[in-house]
Scaffold this motif. Structure first.
Motif, PDB file in Angstrom:
ATOM      1  N   PRO A  28       0.836  -1.202   0.000  1.00 14.21           N
ATOM      2  CA  PRO A  28       0.000   0.000   0.000  1.00 14.21           C
ATOM      3  C   PRO A  28       0.872   1.254   0.000  1.00 14.21           C
ATOM      4  CG  PRO A  28      -0.219  -1.227   2.082  1.00 14.21           C
ATOM      5  CD  PRO A  28       0.685  -2.014   1.183  1.00 14.21           C
ATOM      6  N   LEU A  29       0.348   2.300  -0.588  1.00 10.31           N
ATOM      7  CA  LEU A  29       1.064   3.567  -0.622  1.00 10.31           C
ATOM      8  C   LEU A  29       1.103   4.183   0.769  1.00 10.31           C
ATOM      9  CD1 LEU A  29      -0.455   5.111  -3.862  1.00 10.31           C
ATOM     10  CD2 LEU A  29       1.775   4.018  -3.614  1.00 10.31           C
ATOM     11  N   ALA A  30       2.206   4.837   1.074  1.00 10.84           N
ATOM     12  CA  ALA A  30       2.323   5.525   2.362  1.00 10.84           C
ATOM     13  C   ALA A  30       1.341   6.701   2.373  1.00 10.84           C
ATOM     14  CB  ALA A  30       3.749   6.017   2.556  1.00 10.84           C
ATOM     15  N   PRO A  31       0.706   6.957   3.510  1.00 10.40           N
ATOM     16  CA  PRO A  31      -0.219   8.092   3.570  1.00 10.40           C
ATOM     17  C   PRO A  31       0.526   9.395   3.286  1.00 10.40           C
ATOM     18  CG  PRO A  31      -0.121   6.917   5.686  1.00 10.40           C
ATOM     19  CD  PRO A  31       0.830   6.252   4.756  1.00 10.40           C
ATOM     20  N   GLN A  32      -0.147  10.261   2.566  1.00  8.02           N
ATOM     21  CA  GLN A  32       0.448  11.556   2.245  1.00  8.02           C
ATOM     22  C   GLN A  32      -0.436  12.662   2.799  1.00  8.02           C
ATOM     23  OE1 GLN A  32       1.241  11.855  -1.903  1.00  8.02           O
ATOM     24  NE2 GLN A  32       2.431   9.985  -1.969  1.00  8.02           N
ATOM     25  N   ASP A  33       0.178  13.813   3.006  1.00  7.45           N
ATOM     26  CA  ASP A  33      -0.560  14.966   3.501  1.00  7.45           C
ATOM     27  C   ASP A  33      -1.559  15.404   2.435  1.00  7.45           C
ATOM     28  OD1 ASP A  33      -1.481  17.258   4.680  1.00  7.45           O
ATOM     29  OD2 ASP A  33       0.415  18.340   4.555  1.00  7.45           O
ATOM     30  N   PRO A  34      -2.870  15.384   2.741  1.00  9.69           N
ATOM     31  CA  PRO A  34      -3.873  15.753   1.741  1.00  9.69           C
ATOM     32  C   PRO A  34      -4.036  17.262   1.568  1.00  9.69           C
ATOM     33  CG  PRO A  34      -4.959  15.170   3.777  1.00  9.69           C
ATOM     34  CD  PRO A  34      -3.471  14.924   3.978  1.00  9.69           C
ATOM     35  N   SER A  35      -3.324  18.045   2.363  1.00 12.24           N
ATOM     36  CA  SER A  35      -3.477  19.496   2.299  1.00 12.24           C
ATOM     37  C   SER A  35      -2.943  20.029   0.975  1.00 12.24           C
ATOM     38  CB  SER A  35      -2.715  20.169   3.440  1.00 12.24           C
ATOM     39  OG  SER A  35      -3.159  19.676   4.673  1.00 12.24           O
ATOM     40  N   PRO A  36      -3.668  20.971   0.380  1.00 12.65           N
ATOM     41  CA  PRO A  36      -3.166  21.574  -0.859  1.00 12.65           C
ATOM     42  C   PRO A  36      -1.963  22.475  -0.571  1.00 12.65           C
ATOM     43  CG  PRO A  36      -5.226  22.605  -0.186  1.00 12.65           C
ATOM     44  CD  PRO A  36      -4.976  21.480   0.759  1.00 12.65           C
ATOM     45  N   SER A  37      -1.145  22.662  -1.578  1.00 11.76           N
ATOM     46  CA  SER A  37      -0.010  23.578  -1.441  1.00 11.76           C
ATOM     47  C   SER A  37      -0.548  24.988  -1.225  1.00 11.76           C
ATOM     48  CB  SER A  37       0.845  23.536  -2.705  1.00 11.76           C
ATOM     49  OG  SER A  37       0.124  24.124  -3.786  1.00 11.76           O
ATOM     50  N   PRO A  38       0.287  25.902  -0.737  1.00 17.09           N
ATOM     51  CA  PRO A  38      -0.190  27.291  -0.570  1.00 17.09           C
ATOM     52  C   PRO A  38      -0.720  27.895  -1.868  1.00 17.09           C
ATOM     53  CG  PRO A  38       1.844  26.970   0.650  1.00 17.09           C
ATOM     54  CD  PRO A  38       1.623  25.717  -0.159  1.00 17.09           C
ATOM     55  N   ALA A  39      -0.064  27.627  -2.984  1.00 17.87           N
ATOM     56  CA  ALA A  39      -0.529  28.171  -4.268  1.00 17.87           C
ATOM     57  C   ALA A  39      -1.878  27.567  -4.649  1.00 17.87           C
ATOM     58  CB  ALA A  39       0.499  27.900  -5.365  1.00 17.87           C
ATOM     59  N   ALA A  40      -2.037  26.276  -4.425  1.00 14.76           N
ATOM     60  CA  ALA A  40      -3.315  25.625  -4.730  1.00 14.76           C
ATOM     61  C   ALA A  40      -4.410  26.164  -3.820  1.00 14.76           C
ATOM     62  CB  ALA A  40      -3.187  24.116  -4.596  1.00 14.76           C
ATOM     63  N   GLN A  41      -4.095  26.376  -2.551  1.00 17.21           N
ATOM     64  CA  GLN A  41      -5.086  26.910  -1.614  1.00 17.21           C
ATOM     65  C   GLN A  41      -5.524  28.306  -2.029  1.00 17.21           C
ATOM     66  OE1 GLN A  41      -6.568  25.120   1.033  1.00 17.21           O
ATOM     67  NE2 GLN A  41      -7.964  26.833   0.727  1.00 17.21           N
ATOM     68  N   GLN A  42      -4.596  29.125  -2.501  1.00 13.18           N
ATOM     69  CA  GLN A  42      -4.955  30.463  -2.987  1.00 13.18           C
ATOM     70  C   GLN A  42      -5.908  30.367  -4.171  1.00 13.18           C
ATOM     71  OE1 GLN A  42      -1.188  32.330  -3.792  1.00 13.18           O
ATOM     72  NE2 GLN A  42      -1.045  33.197  -1.728  1.00 13.18           N
ATOM     73  N   ALA A  43      -5.639  29.428  -5.077  1.00 14.76           N
ATOM     74  CA  ALA A  43      -6.512  29.246  -6.243  1.00 14.76           C
ATOM     75  C   ALA A  43      -7.899  28.778  -5.802  1.00 14.76           C
ATOM     76  CB  ALA A  43      -5.889  28.255  -7.215  1.00 14.76           C
ATOM     77  N   LEU A  44      -7.947  27.854  -4.847  1.00 17.90           N
ATOM     78  CA  LEU A  44      -9.235  27.384  -4.328  1.00 17.90           C
ATOM     79  C   LEU A  44     -10.015  28.527  -3.685  1.00 17.90           C
ATOM     80  CD1 LEU A  44      -7.992  24.053  -2.745  1.00 17.90           C
ATOM     81  CD2 LEU A  44      -9.495  24.271  -4.734  1.00 17.90           C
ATOM     82  N   ASP A  45      -9.330  29.333  -2.901  1.00 20.77           N
ATOM     83  CA  ASP A  45      -9.986  30.473  -2.248  1.00 20.77           C
ATOM     84  C   ASP A  45     -10.521  31.464  -3.277  1.00 20.77           C
ATOM     85  OD1 ASP A  45      -9.395  29.349   0.211  1.00 20.77           O
ATOM     86  OD2 ASP A  45      -7.616  30.612   0.540  1.00 20.77           O
ATOM     87  N   ARG A  46      -9.734  31.733  -4.328  1.00 23.83           N
ATOM     88  CA  ARG A  46     -10.195  32.646  -5.391  1.00 23.83           C
ATOM     89  C   ARG A  46     -11.432  32.074  -6.079  1.00 23.83           C
ATOM     90  NH1 ARG A  46      -4.821  32.802  -7.033  1.00 23.83           N
ATOM     91  NH2 ARG A  46      -5.371  31.735  -8.948  1.00 23.83           N
ATOM     92  N   GLY A  47     -11.444  30.759  -6.309  1.00 24.23           N
ATOM     93  CA  GLY A  47     -12.592  30.123  -6.955  1.00 24.23           C
ATOM     94  C   GLY A  47     -13.854  30.227  -6.120  1.00 24.23           C
ATOM     95  N   ILE A  48     -13.730  29.979  -4.826  1.00 24.23           N
ATOM     96  CA  ILE A  48     -14.890  30.090  -3.937  1.00 24.23           C
ATOM     97  C   ILE A  48     -15.399  31.531  -3.893  1.00 24.23           C
ATOM     98  CG2 ILE A  48     -15.606  29.985  -1.503  1.00 24.23           C
ATOM     99  CD1 ILE A  48     -15.627  27.258  -2.771  1.00 24.23           C
TER     100      ILE A  48
END
Length: 141
Positions: A28-48
Motif C-alpha cells: 500500500p502507498l504511504a499516507p500523504q498529507d492531503p493538504s493543498p499547497s499554498p498556491a493551490a489553496q490560494q486558487a481554491l480560495d479565489r474560486g470560492i
C-alpha cells in the motif's frame, strides 16, 4: 466474451486470491498529507470567492437549459437559474469544508441548498425549467 462476464471473472479471481491468504500484489502507498499547497489553496480560495460573487439572489447560479438527443444538445434557454450548476457549485463549497450557516461562506451555501429544495416537486424530483435527471442527480448529491 461480454464485458460483464470478464468483470465477474476478474472479481472472482481477486476474491479467490484474498480468500487463499495470498499477499497483495503491491505494498500500500504511504499516507500523504492531503493538504493543498499554498498556491493551490490560494486558487481554491479565489474560486470560492468567484462563486460567491456570481451567485444569484435566489441562491442559484446561471447555466444553459436544454436537452440532449442522440449526439446533439439543444439549448432552449441560456443564462437562467440552473439546478445542476447550482448543485455543483454547492458541492464545491462542501468539498472546501464549508458548512451551511457557518463561516464566511455559510450563507451562500445555505441559499444554494434552499434553491434546490424549493425546486423539488411532490415526487421528490429536483427540477427547474424542464431540467432532466442529470441535474437531479447532482442535486441529490
Amino acid at each position: 466474451m461480454p464485458f460483464q462476464t470478464r468483470v465477474s471473472i476478474a472479481l472472482a479471481l481477486i476474491a479467490t486470491a484474498f480468500a487463499a491468504g495470498s499477499e497483495p500484489l503491491a505494498a500500500p502507498l504511504a499516507p500523504q498529507d492531503p493538504s493543498p499547497s499554498p498556491a493551490a489553496q490560494q486558487a481554491l480560495d479565489r474560486g470560492i470567492r468567484w462563486l460567491v460573487e456570481h451567485q444569484n439572489p435566489d441562491g442559484s447560479w446561471y447555466g444553459e437549459c436544454g436537452f440532449k438527443l442522440n449526439q446533439d444538445y439543444t439549448v432552449q434557454e441560456a443564462d437562467v437559474p440552473h439546478v445542476g450548476v447550482t448543485a455543483l457549485c454547492g458541492m464545491a463549497f462542501l468539498a472546501g469544508g464549508h458548512l451551511p450557516d457557518r463561516g464566511p461562506y455559510g450563507e451562500a451555501l445555505t441559499r444554494a441548498i434552499a434553491f434546490l429544495i424549493a425546486h423539488q416537486n411532490d415526487q421528490g424530483f429536483i427540477t427547474f425549467r424542464q431540467s432532466r435527471m442529470y441535474d437531479h442527480a447532482f442535486a441529490t448529491l
